[in-house]
Scaffold this motif. Structure first.
Motif: not given
Length: 64
Positions: A2-14, A24-34
């Motif tokens: 399992x893992x957590x992810x940090x995304x900076x700028x999660x609103x653009x195309x990429x 959609x990834x079950x092993x992703x427990x949390x996403x922190x989006x800035x």
């Protein structure tokens, strides 16, 4: 693994594609989006941090 992810700028195309893949990834427990603006209708596993670069302030947005 399992893992957590940090995304900076999660609103653009990429960033949007990355956010969809992480949620959609079950092993992703949390996403922190800035982002510059608060978004609505997010997965419960997504936590937003809004960073207003124009006014140099920040806040954490929760759906509690």
């Amino acid at each position: 693994m399992n893992f957590r992810a940090l995304v900076i700028g999660g609103t653009g195309q990429v960033g949007s594609a990355l956010m969809r893949a992480l949620v959609a990834e079950p092993s992703c427990l949390e996403v922190v989006m800035v982002n510059r603006k608060a978004l609505t209708e997010l997965s419960p596993r997504v936590r937003q941090v809004v960073l207003d670069t124009e006014n140099a302030t920040s806040e954490t947005v929760t759906d509690e």
